[in-house]
Design a protein around this motif. Structure first.
Motif, PDB file in Angstrom:
ATOM      1  N   GLU A   1      41.201  46.558  45.448  1.00 51.46           N
ATOM      2  CA  GLU A   1      40.876  45.384  44.649  1.00 51.46           C
ATOM      3  C   GLU A   1      39.406  45.015  44.832  1.00 51.46           C
ATOM      4  OE1 GLU A   1      43.493  42.196  45.602  1.00 51.46           O
ATOM      5  OE2 GLU A   1      45.163  43.026  44.432  1.00 51.46           O
ATOM      6  N   VAL A   2      38.776  44.732  43.721  1.00 54.38           N
ATOM      7  CA  VAL A   2      37.362  44.355  43.731  1.00 54.38           C
ATOM      8  C   VAL A   2      37.250  42.939  43.147  1.00 54.38           C
ATOM      9  CG1 VAL A   2      35.042  44.902  42.917  1.00 54.38           C
ATOM     10  CG2 VAL A   2      36.671  46.749  43.472  1.00 54.38           C
ATOM     11  N   THR A   3      36.614  42.087  43.893  1.00 49.54           N
ATOM     12  CA  THR A   3      36.427  40.706  43.448  1.00 49.54           C
ATOM     13  C   THR A   3      35.086  40.566  42.747  1.00 49.54           C
ATOM     14  OG1 THR A   3      37.719  39.959  45.339  1.00 49.54           O
ATOM     15  CG2 THR A   3      36.394  38.301  44.189  1.00 49.54           C
TER      16      THR A   3
ATOM     17  N   LYS B   1      39.682  39.311  39.973  1.00 51.78           N
ATOM     18  CA  LYS B   1      39.880  40.500  40.801  1.00 51.78           C
ATOM     19  C   LYS B   1      40.299  41.643  39.899  1.00 51.78           C
ATOM     20  CE  LYS B   1      41.245  38.117  45.053  1.00 51.78           C
ATOM     21  NZ  LYS B   1      42.293  37.955  46.096  1.00 51.78           N
TER      22      LYS B   1
ATOM     23  N   ALA C   1      39.704  49.094  41.447  1.00 49.50           N
ATOM     24  CA  ALA C   1      38.699  50.155  41.328  1.00 49.50           C
ATOM     25  C   ALA C   1      39.137  51.346  42.158  1.00 49.50           C
ATOM     26  CB  ALA C   1      37.336  49.639  41.783  1.00 49.50           C
TER      27      ALA C   1
ATOM     28  N   ASN D   1      39.490  54.030  44.924  1.00 53.13           N
ATOM     29  CA  ASN D   1      39.188  53.973  46.356  1.00 53.13           C
ATOM     30  C   ASN D   1      38.428  55.227  46.757  1.00 53.13           C
ATOM     31  OD1 ASN D   1      39.082  53.609  49.093  1.00 53.13           O
ATOM     32  ND2 ASN D   1      41.313  53.393  49.368  1.00 53.13           N
TER      33      ASN D   1
END
Length: 256
Positions: A30-32, A39, A42, A44
């Motif tokens: 998860e990308v904030t 959120k 993306a 990993n």
């Protein structure tokens, strides 16, 4: 091993790739957003690095397998899954091979083999058990050798079984080889002795039969031969010959 070569110089560190219980990085993270309000997911990067190494090992292992086995593991997805599947297949094959070798050892007989060939077969089967991870000590090898010997080696078997101290495989081998050599020098195996004895009994029976027939013919000579007839004719001469008649006529002449 093949897996170590596939893992390269860092084989020890990367051996975790073959561990079925390893912790696999998640596919996405998860990308904030910068403002912290949203959120999103993306890829990993850790998973990408792990997957690249895993597929390298997977491809190498798959290409190293026989075609028959590769077909059965082609549906695996990771190196760890493939590796553990292959281990299970090999363990099953090893158990089956071990059972077959034990059966072969139990049923192996000397037969027409000489001691060198027979002992070599026993040693080969015992080495097969050792290769499959089973423990085979020297007493087991000695027992297998003694169990399959022919009856002609019973004297050696009895001598070895009556000993107090353990018998080594080399010692047993040389004892059997020496006994076999002595039997060959004396004319063969116990089967040859049995055949010779049988021929001896047959010849004795034939000689006895021939001798009996000759005795009967010898005893018949007086009853059927010329000597008996001559004796009869000799006894009849006084009764039928001229001497008898002459005696009667002579006595008649004297009286006259």
């Amino acid at each position: 091993m093949a897996c170590n070569r596939a893992l390269g110089d860092q084989g020890g560190a990367n051996a975790r790739l073959l561990d079925i219980d390893q912790v696999v990085p998640s596919l996405n993270v998860e990308v904030t957003s910068d403002d912290g309000k949203t959120k999103s997911k993306a890829p990993n990067l850790e998973f990408s690095a792990w997957y690249a190494k895993d597929q390298q090992v997977f491809s190498y292992l798959l290409s190293s397998l026989p075609r028959e086995m590769a077909i059965q593991v082609a549906t695996c997805h990771t190196a760890a899954e493939l590796w553990n599947t292959v281990q299970g297949m090999l363990a099953s094959h090893t158990r089956a091979r071990t059972v077959n070798v034990r059966i072969a050892l139990a049923n192996l007989q000397e037969g027409n083999s000489n001691i060198t060939e027979y002992a070599g077969k026993i040693r080969f089967l015992c080495d097969e058990l050792v290769a499959s991870g089973k423990k085979v000590d020297e007493e087991d090898v000695v027992s297998h050798i003694l169990a399959g010997l022919d009856e002609e080696f019973d004297p050696v078997v009895s001598a070895m079984c009556s000993r107090v101290e353990p018998v080594t495989v080399p010692e047993l081998y040389w004892q059997l080889l020496s006994f076999e050599t002595r039997m060959n020098l004396r004319g063969g195996s116990s089967q040859s002795y049995a055949n010779a004895a049988s021929r001896g009994r047959s010849n004795k029976h034939n000689n006895s039969s021939n001798g009996g027939g000759g005795g009967d013919r010898g005893r018949n000579f007086p009853r059927q031969g010329g000597g008996g007839s001559g004796g009869d004719r000799g006894r009849n001469f006084p009764r039928q010959g001229g001497g008898g008649g002459g005696g009667d006529r002579g006595r008649g002449n004297f009286n006259k």
